[in-house]
Design a protein around this motif. Structure first.
Motif, PDB file in Angstrom:
ATOM      1  N   MET A  10       0.860  -1.196   0.000  1.00 51.58           N
ATOM      2  CA  MET A  10       0.000   0.000   0.000  1.00 51.58           C
ATOM      3  C   MET A  10       0.884   1.229   0.000  1.00 51.58           C
ATOM      4  O   MET A  10       2.016   1.201   0.502  1.00 51.58           O
ATOM      5  CB  MET A  10      -0.954  -0.018   1.194  1.00 51.58           C
ATOM      6  N   GLY A  11       0.332   2.300  -0.532  1.00 48.62           N
ATOM      7  CA  GLY A  11       1.124   3.513  -0.691  1.00 48.62           C
ATOM      8  C   GLY A  11       1.447   4.231   0.596  1.00 48.62           C
ATOM      9  O   GLY A  11       2.394   5.032   0.635  1.00 48.62           O
ATOM     10  N   SER A  12       0.678   3.950   1.629  1.00 45.85           N
ATOM     11  CA  SER A  12       0.879   4.663   2.897  1.00 45.85           C
ATOM     12  C   SER A  12       0.303   3.835   4.031  1.00 45.85           C
ATOM     13  O   SER A  12      -0.632   3.043   3.829  1.00 45.85           O
ATOM     14  CB  SER A  12       0.160   6.012   2.831  1.00 45.85           C
ATOM     15  N   GLN A  13       0.846   4.052   5.219  1.00 44.69           N
ATOM     16  CA  GLN A  13       0.259   3.425   6.408  1.00 44.69           C
ATOM     17  C   GLN A  13      -1.214   3.822   6.540  1.00 44.69           C
ATOM     18  O   GLN A  13      -2.031   3.058   7.051  1.00 44.69           O
ATOM     19  CB  GLN A  13       1.046   3.866   7.661  1.00 44.69           C
ATOM     20  N   SER A  14      -1.554   5.011   6.038  1.00 45.32           N
ATOM     21  CA  SER A  14      -2.944   5.488   6.158  1.00 45.32           C
ATOM     22  C   SER A  14      -3.911   4.655   5.314  1.00 45.32           C
ATOM     23  O   SER A  14      -5.124   4.756   5.482  1.00 45.32           O
ATOM     24  CB  SER A  14      -3.039   6.968   5.767  1.00 45.32           C
ATOM     25  N   ASP A  15      -3.387   3.827   4.410  1.00 46.16           N
ATOM     26  CA  ASP A  15      -4.237   2.943   3.604  1.00 46.16           C
ATOM     27  C   ASP A  15      -4.627   1.666   4.360  1.00 46.16           C
ATOM     28  O   ASP A  15      -5.496   0.910   3.894  1.00 46.16           O
ATOM     29  CB  ASP A  15      -3.518   2.535   2.311  1.00 46.16           C
ATOM     30  N   TRP A  16      -3.978   1.421   5.483  1.00 47.15           N
ATOM     31  CA  TRP A  16      -4.166   0.149   6.186  1.00 47.15           C
ATOM     32  C   TRP A  16      -5.615  -0.139   6.577  1.00 47.15           C
ATOM     33  O   TRP A  16      -6.103  -1.272   6.383  1.00 47.15           O
ATOM     34  CB  TRP A  16      -3.232   0.073   7.400  1.00 47.15           C
ATOM     35  N   ALA A  40       4.830   4.887  -4.380  1.00 45.07           N
ATOM     36  CA  ALA A  40       5.381   5.201  -5.702  1.00 45.07           C
ATOM     37  C   ALA A  40       6.069   6.558  -5.715  1.00 45.07           C
ATOM     38  O   ALA A  40       7.050   6.758  -6.428  1.00 45.07           O
ATOM     39  CB  ALA A  40       4.268   5.170  -6.752  1.00 45.07           C
ATOM     40  N   HIS A  41       5.581   7.490  -4.909  1.00 44.30           N
ATOM     41  CA  HIS A  41       6.155   8.845  -4.961  1.00 44.30           C
ATOM     42  C   HIS A  41       7.080   9.163  -3.792  1.00 44.30           C
ATOM     43  O   HIS A  41       7.966  10.001  -3.918  1.00 44.30           O
ATOM     44  CB  HIS A  41       5.045   9.909  -5.087  1.00 44.30           C
ATOM     45  N   ARG A  42       6.917   8.472  -2.642  1.00 41.53           N
ATOM     46  CA  ARG A  42       7.788   8.776  -1.497  1.00 41.53           C
ATOM     47  C   ARG A  42       8.946   7.807  -1.362  1.00 41.53           C
ATOM     48  O   ARG A  42       9.988   8.152  -0.794  1.00 41.53           O
ATOM     49  CB  ARG A  42       6.973   8.767  -0.202  1.00 41.53           C
ATOM     50  N   THR A  43       8.757   6.576  -1.841  1.00 40.70           N
ATOM     51  CA  THR A  43       9.837   5.572  -1.735  1.00 40.70           C
ATOM     52  C   THR A  43      10.044   4.895  -3.097  1.00 40.70           C
ATOM     53  O   THR A  43       9.903   3.673  -3.210  1.00 40.70           O
ATOM     54  CB  THR A  43       9.518   4.513  -0.646  1.00 40.70           C
ATOM     55  N   ALA A  64      -2.085  -4.405  -4.686  1.00 35.80           N
ATOM     56  CA  ALA A  64      -1.546  -3.059  -4.498  1.00 35.80           C
ATOM     57  C   ALA A  64      -2.682  -2.073  -4.268  1.00 35.80           C
ATOM     58  O   ALA A  64      -3.549  -1.899  -5.127  1.00 35.80           O
ATOM     59  CB  ALA A  64      -0.731  -2.645  -5.724  1.00 35.80           C
ATOM     60  N   GLY A  65      -2.680  -1.433  -3.114  1.00 35.25           N
ATOM     61  CA  GLY A  65      -3.700  -0.446  -2.797  1.00 35.25           C
ATOM     62  C   GLY A  65      -3.091   0.931  -2.666  1.00 35.25           C
ATOM     63  O   GLY A  65      -1.990   1.080  -2.108  1.00 35.25           O
ATOM     64  N   ALA A  66      -3.786   1.915  -3.189  1.00 36.48           N
ATOM     65  CA  ALA A  66      -3.298   3.287  -3.054  1.00 36.48           C
ATOM     66  C   ALA A  66      -4.443   4.256  -3.272  1.00 36.48           C
ATOM     67  O   ALA A  66      -5.449   3.934  -3.906  1.00 36.48           O
ATOM     68  CB  ALA A  66      -2.163   3.575  -4.042  1.00 36.48           C
ATOM     69  N   GLY A  67      -4.251   5.448  -2.733  1.00 39.54           N
ATOM     70  CA  GLY A  67      -5.223   6.517  -2.919  1.00 39.54           C
ATOM     71  C   GLY A  67      -4.662   7.545  -3.875  1.00 39.54           C
ATOM     72  O   GLY A  67      -4.649   7.350  -5.080  1.00 39.54           O
ATOM     73  N   GLY A  68      -4.112   8.612  -3.327  1.00 38.32           N
ATOM     74  CA  GLY A  68      -3.661   9.718  -4.170  1.00 38.32           C
ATOM     75  C   GLY A  68      -2.561   9.390  -5.158  1.00 38.32           C
ATOM     76  O   GLY A  68      -2.414  10.074  -6.157  1.00 38.32           O
ATOM     77  N   SER A  69      -1.783   8.378  -4.892  1.00 35.81           N
ATOM     78  CA  SER A  69      -0.663   8.026  -5.767  1.00 35.81           C
ATOM     79  C   SER A  69      -0.978   6.673  -6.403  1.00 35.81           C
ATOM     80  O   SER A  69      -0.233   5.712  -6.300  1.00 35.81           O
ATOM     81  CB  SER A  69       0.614   7.969  -4.938  1.00 35.81           C
ATOM     82  N   ALA A  70      -2.122   6.647  -7.099  1.00 33.71           N
ATOM     83  CA  ALA A  70      -2.707   5.380  -7.519  1.00 33.71           C
ATOM     84  C   ALA A  70      -2.006   4.734  -8.707  1.00 33.71           C
ATOM     85  O   ALA A  70      -2.373   3.634  -9.120  1.00 33.71           O
ATOM     86  CB  ALA A  70      -4.186   5.568  -7.837  1.00 33.71           C
ATOM     87  N   PRO A  88      -8.409   0.555  -5.352  1.00 36.24           N
ATOM     88  CA  PRO A  88      -8.467   2.012  -5.224  1.00 36.24           C
ATOM     89  C   PRO A  88      -8.898   2.383  -3.809  1.00 36.24           C
ATOM     90  O   PRO A  88      -9.948   1.933  -3.355  1.00 36.24           O
ATOM     91  CB  PRO A  88      -9.543   2.420  -6.245  1.00 36.24           C
ATOM     92  N   VAL A  89      -8.059   3.150  -3.150  1.00 38.47           N
ATOM     93  CA  VAL A  89      -8.392   3.594  -1.783  1.00 38.47           C
ATOM     94  C   VAL A  89      -9.089   4.951  -1.889  1.00 38.47           C
ATOM     95  O   VAL A  89      -8.694   5.806  -2.679  1.00 38.47           O
ATOM     96  CB  VAL A  89      -7.109   3.696  -0.927  1.00 38.47           C
ATOM     97  N   SER A  90     -10.119   5.116  -1.099  1.00 37.81           N
ATOM     98  CA  SER A  90     -10.879   6.366  -1.140  1.00 37.81           C
ATOM     99  C   SER A  90      -9.984   7.544  -0.747  1.00 37.81           C
ATOM    100  O   SER A  90      -9.361   7.534   0.310  1.00 37.81           O
ATOM    101  CB  SER A  90     -12.074   6.271  -0.191  1.00 37.81           C
TER     102      SER A  90
HETATM  103  C1  RP5 Z   1      -1.108   7.664  -1.499  1.00 38.11           C
HETATM  104  O1  RP5 Z   1      -1.487   8.891  -0.974  1.00 38.11           O
HETATM  105  C2  RP5 Z   1      -1.437   6.649  -0.451  1.00 38.11           C
HETATM  106  O2  RP5 Z   1      -1.754   5.448  -1.067  1.00 38.11           O
HETATM  107  C3  RP5 Z   1      -2.584   7.247   0.306  1.00 38.11           C
HETATM  108  O3  RP5 Z   1      -3.817   6.691  -0.118  1.00 38.11           O
HETATM  109  C4  RP5 Z   1      -2.531   8.720  -0.061  1.00 38.11           C
HETATM  110  C5  RP5 Z   1      -2.325   9.608   1.143  1.00 38.11           C
HETATM  111  O4  RP5 Z   1      -1.168   9.192   1.821  1.00 38.11           O
HETATM  112  P1  RP5 Z   1      -0.767   9.861   3.216  1.00 38.11           P
HETATM  113  O5  RP5 Z   1      -0.581  11.328   2.936  1.00 38.11           O
HETATM  114  O6  RP5 Z   1      -1.882   9.598   4.178  1.00 38.11           O
HETATM  115  O7  RP5 Z   1       0.507   9.183   3.630  1.00 38.11           O
HETATM  116  O8  RP5 Z   1       0.218   7.576  -1.800  1.00 38.11           O
END
Ligand code: RP5
Length: 159
Positions: A10-16, A40-43, A64-70, A88-90
């Motif tokens: 997942m793109g972030s711990q916040s996706d958990w 994808a964008h931070r690491t 693979a789950g992600a929100g803003g960096s999908a 797709p994470v909301s």
């Molecule tokens: C994406 O940006 C992540 O997958 C997440 O859904 C979103 C926000 O990430 P945080 O700012 O909460 O770390 O990369």
């Protein structure tokens, strides 16, 4: 510890809170998994290393789950031949529609199996179904799980 075949990234711990939904069917069906934050964008270097090593580590299916960096799912699919299931994470502003459109509209030549917004459960189920193709015992557990789901649906409406 048995071999891990499903990798959940997942793109972030916040996706958990969304992505942990994948664990329910995997646990019910006795499928081992790992969980990792790969952004994808931070690491980007971690993403590259992860994709380079996934197959040789024995991973067979990636969720693979992600929100803003999908583009995470598409990037993983581009860097490995393993099947990639996208969740797709909301997102805060666009409620996951941006993530969904990014993941589901992959140009031809690189495939991503996109699930519904937030539906990590079905991602775990699909990963299990893929693995079951080469695992008769898992196939039987899957058939039993499906039957039990069917049996749980009452025909009569409760009024
Ligand atoms: C994406 O940006 C992540 O997958 C997440 O859904 C979103 C926000 O990430 P945080 O700012 O909460 O770390 O990369």
């Amino acid at each position: 510890m048995s071999q891990v075949h499903v990798s959940i990234i997942m793109g972030s711990q916040s996706d958990w809170p969304t992505m942990e939904g994948a664990l329910t069917p995997l646990d019910a069906l006795g499928v081992n998994y790992e969980t990792k934050v790969v952004s994808a964008h931070r690491t980007p270097d971690r993403l590259y290393q992860y994709c380079q090593q996934a197959h040789e580590r024995g991973i067979k299916v990636i969720i693979a789950g992600a929100g803003g960096s999908a583009h995470l799912a598409g990037m993983v699919a581009a860097m490995t031949h393993l099947p990639v299931i996208a969740v797709p994470v909301s997102s805060r502003d666009l409620k996951g529609m941006d993530s969904l459109m990014s993941m589901v509209q992959m140009p031809k030549g690189v495939a991503v199996a996109c699930q519904g917004i937030g539906n990590a459960f079905n991602a775990g189920l699909m990963a299990s179904q893929i693995l079951a193709l080469g695992d008769p015992a898992l196939t039987q557990r899957l058939i039993d799980w499906r039957q039990s789901q069917t049996d749980s649906v009452a025909e009569e409406v409760v009024r």
